[in-house]
Design a protein around this motif. Structure first.
Motif, PDB file in Angstrom:
ATOM      1  N   THR A   1       0.792  -1.239   0.000  1.00 38.26           N
ATOM      2  CA  THR A   1       0.000   0.000   0.000  1.00 38.26           C
ATOM      3  C   THR A   1       0.820   1.284   0.000  1.00 38.26           C
ATOM      4  O   THR A   1       0.248   2.363  -0.024  1.00 38.26           O
ATOM      5  CB  THR A   1      -0.908   0.053   1.238  1.00 38.26           C
ATOM      6  OG1 THR A   1      -0.090   0.047   2.417  1.00 38.26           O
ATOM      7  CG2 THR A   1      -1.866  -1.124   1.280  1.00 38.26           C
TER       8      THR A   1
ATOM      9  N   GLU B 121      -8.099  -5.612   1.574  1.00 36.44           N
ATOM     10  CA  GLU B 121      -9.434  -5.820   1.008  1.00 36.44           C
ATOM     11  C   GLU B 121     -10.508  -5.232   1.910  1.00 36.44           C
ATOM     12  O   GLU B 121     -11.518  -4.696   1.429  1.00 36.44           O
ATOM     13  CB  GLU B 121      -9.684  -7.315   0.783  1.00 36.44           C
ATOM     14  CG  GLU B 121      -8.969  -7.883  -0.424  1.00 36.44           C
ATOM     15  CD  GLU B 121      -9.331  -7.159  -1.709  1.00 36.44           C
ATOM     16  OE1 GLU B 121     -10.526  -6.863  -1.902  1.00 36.44           O
ATOM     17  OE2 GLU B 121      -8.422  -6.880  -2.506  1.00 36.44           O
TER      18      GLU B 121
ATOM     19  N   ARG C 265     -10.446  -1.547   1.191  1.00 40.82           N
ATOM     20  CA  ARG C 265     -11.014  -1.266  -0.139  1.00 40.82           C
ATOM     21  C   ARG C 265     -12.535  -1.309  -0.087  1.00 40.82           C
ATOM     22  O   ARG C 265     -13.215  -0.498  -0.734  1.00 40.82           O
ATOM     23  CB  ARG C 265     -10.492  -2.285  -1.151  1.00 40.82           C
ATOM     24  CG  ARG C 265      -9.043  -2.050  -1.579  1.00 40.82           C
ATOM     25  CD  ARG C 265      -8.584  -3.168  -2.496  1.00 40.82           C
ATOM     26  NE  ARG C 265      -7.237  -2.939  -2.997  1.00 40.82           N
ATOM     27  CZ  ARG C 265      -6.506  -3.865  -3.619  1.00 40.82           C
ATOM     28  NH1 ARG C 265      -7.022  -5.080  -3.820  1.00 40.82           N
ATOM     29  NH2 ARG C 265      -5.300  -3.591  -4.040  1.00 40.82           N
TER      30      ARG C 265
ATOM     31  N   ARG D  74     -15.032   1.626  -1.143  1.00 37.99           N
ATOM     32  CA  ARG D  74     -16.086   1.424  -2.153  1.00 37.99           C
ATOM     33  C   ARG D  74     -17.445   1.855  -1.636  1.00 37.99           C
ATOM     34  O   ARG D  74     -18.310   2.263  -2.409  1.00 37.99           O
ATOM     35  CB  ARG D  74     -16.138  -0.055  -2.560  1.00 37.99           C
ATOM     36  CG  ARG D  74     -15.075  -0.493  -3.512  1.00 37.99           C
ATOM     37  CD  ARG D  74     -15.424  -1.819  -4.165  1.00 37.99           C
ATOM     38  NE  ARG D  74     -15.526  -2.897  -3.184  1.00 37.99           N
ATOM     39  CZ  ARG D  74     -14.517  -3.678  -2.818  1.00 37.99           C
ATOM     40  NH1 ARG D  74     -13.331  -3.525  -3.358  1.00 37.99           N
ATOM     41  NH2 ARG D  74     -14.701  -4.642  -1.928  1.00 37.99           N
TER      42      ARG D  74
ATOM     43  N   LEU E  26      -5.758   1.529  -2.669  1.00 35.10           N
ATOM     44  CA  LEU E  26      -7.042   1.294  -2.040  1.00 35.10           C
ATOM     45  C   LEU E  26      -8.208   1.747  -2.901  1.00 35.10           C
ATOM     46  O   LEU E  26      -9.363   1.597  -2.531  1.00 35.10           O
ATOM     47  CB  LEU E  26      -7.117   2.022  -0.690  1.00 35.10           C
ATOM     48  CG  LEU E  26      -6.101   1.610   0.359  1.00 35.10           C
ATOM     49  CD1 LEU E  26      -6.218   2.496   1.600  1.00 35.10           C
ATOM     50  CD2 LEU E  26      -6.268   0.136   0.732  1.00 35.10           C
TER      51      LEU E  26
ATOM     52  N   GLU F  79     -10.024   1.427  -6.561  1.00 38.32           N
ATOM     53  CA  GLU F  79     -10.080   0.573  -7.759  1.00 38.32           C
ATOM     54  C   GLU F  79     -10.765   1.299  -8.910  1.00 38.32           C
ATOM     55  O   GLU F  79     -11.716   2.033  -8.695  1.00 38.32           O
ATOM     56  CB  GLU F  79     -10.830  -0.712  -7.433  1.00 38.32           C
ATOM     57  CG  GLU F  79     -10.145  -1.524  -6.328  1.00 38.32           C
ATOM     58  CD  GLU F  79     -10.979  -2.686  -5.893  1.00 38.32           C
ATOM     59  OE1 GLU F  79     -12.208  -2.685  -6.136  1.00 38.32           O
ATOM     60  OE2 GLU F  79     -10.416  -3.622  -5.313  1.00 38.32           O
TER      61      GLU F  79
END
Length: 215
Positions: free
Chosen positions: A124, A186, A189, A193, A213, A215
């Motif tokens: 990261t 994940e 992320r 999102r 982080l 997408e």
């Protein structure tokens, strides 16, 4: 009268609140009574603790917040702590068996934990130190989003290390540091999102991309 405990406590609180009134007026708030003001008076003033913004921020998953709260209160039931309570157990670290299982050893000194931190940093571009927990996050700079996400990642890291400790203690199985790091990323992320990207500025979006982080 066989009333419930809850109803009995409500009735007791009613009489305790009488102390805040004189001649039919609420003394604590001259400009008028509010439920929030009553609660603050009834509870009493308490100083804010230095770690509250680290633990209680909107980016942190609730289960991870609880872990942060335990750490901040030195209330995590490590084997060293249980031995101090008189529990007859071995107080060595169940994974490395090289030192007593203290909070410092679990999250700062143990080789397994350091490897997890290295993997998260590598995946990261983060710069979380191998030997630091809550204090590091309280010193962070950046936007509110950047500090919030770094706090959330730190608490996710703590939770996952503790989870792996419990799993190894009970089942003698342990995920490799790379897989633990991927799970932490994940998790973050998924948090990103779930937020409205239109409310994020370009600086934060670029930072999220740098951190791998976004997408």
């Amino acid at each position: 009268m066989n009333s419930s405990w809850v109803w009995g406590r409500i009735c007791k609180s009613k009489y305790e609140m009488v102390a805040g009134y004189t001649n039919g007026k609420w003394n604590v708030q001259p400009d008028g009574h509010t439920p929030a003001g009553s609660y603050e008076w009834f509870r009493g003033s308490k100083p804010k603790v230095s770690w509250y913004k680290v633990v209680w921020n909107g980016w942190v998953i609730p289960k991870n917040q609880f872990m942060g709260w335990l750490i901040a209160h030195a209330a995590l039931n490590t084997t060293s702590k249980l031995v101090g309570f008189g529990v007859d157990i071995e107080n060595k670290c169940c994974i490395c068996a090289l030192a007593e299982e203290t909070t410092e050893h679990l999250f700062c000194e143990r080789a397994y934990s350091k490897r997890v931190v290295r993997e998260v940093n590598k995946m990261t571009s983060w710069n979380y130190p191998e030997c630091g927990v809550l204090n590091w996050c309280m010193e962070r700079t950046g936007t509110m989003l950047q500090k919030g996400i770094q706090n959330a990642m730190m608490l996710s890291l703590i939770y996952q290390i503790w989870h792996q400790r419990n799993k190894y203690r009970n089942e003698k199985t342990l995920l490799c540091p790379e897989r633990v790091a991927k799970h932490i990323i994940e998790e973050m992320r998924a948090r990103v999102r779930g937020r409205d990207k239109m409310q994020m500025n370009l600086v934060d979006l670029e930072w999220l991309k740098k951190m791998n982080l976004f997408e």
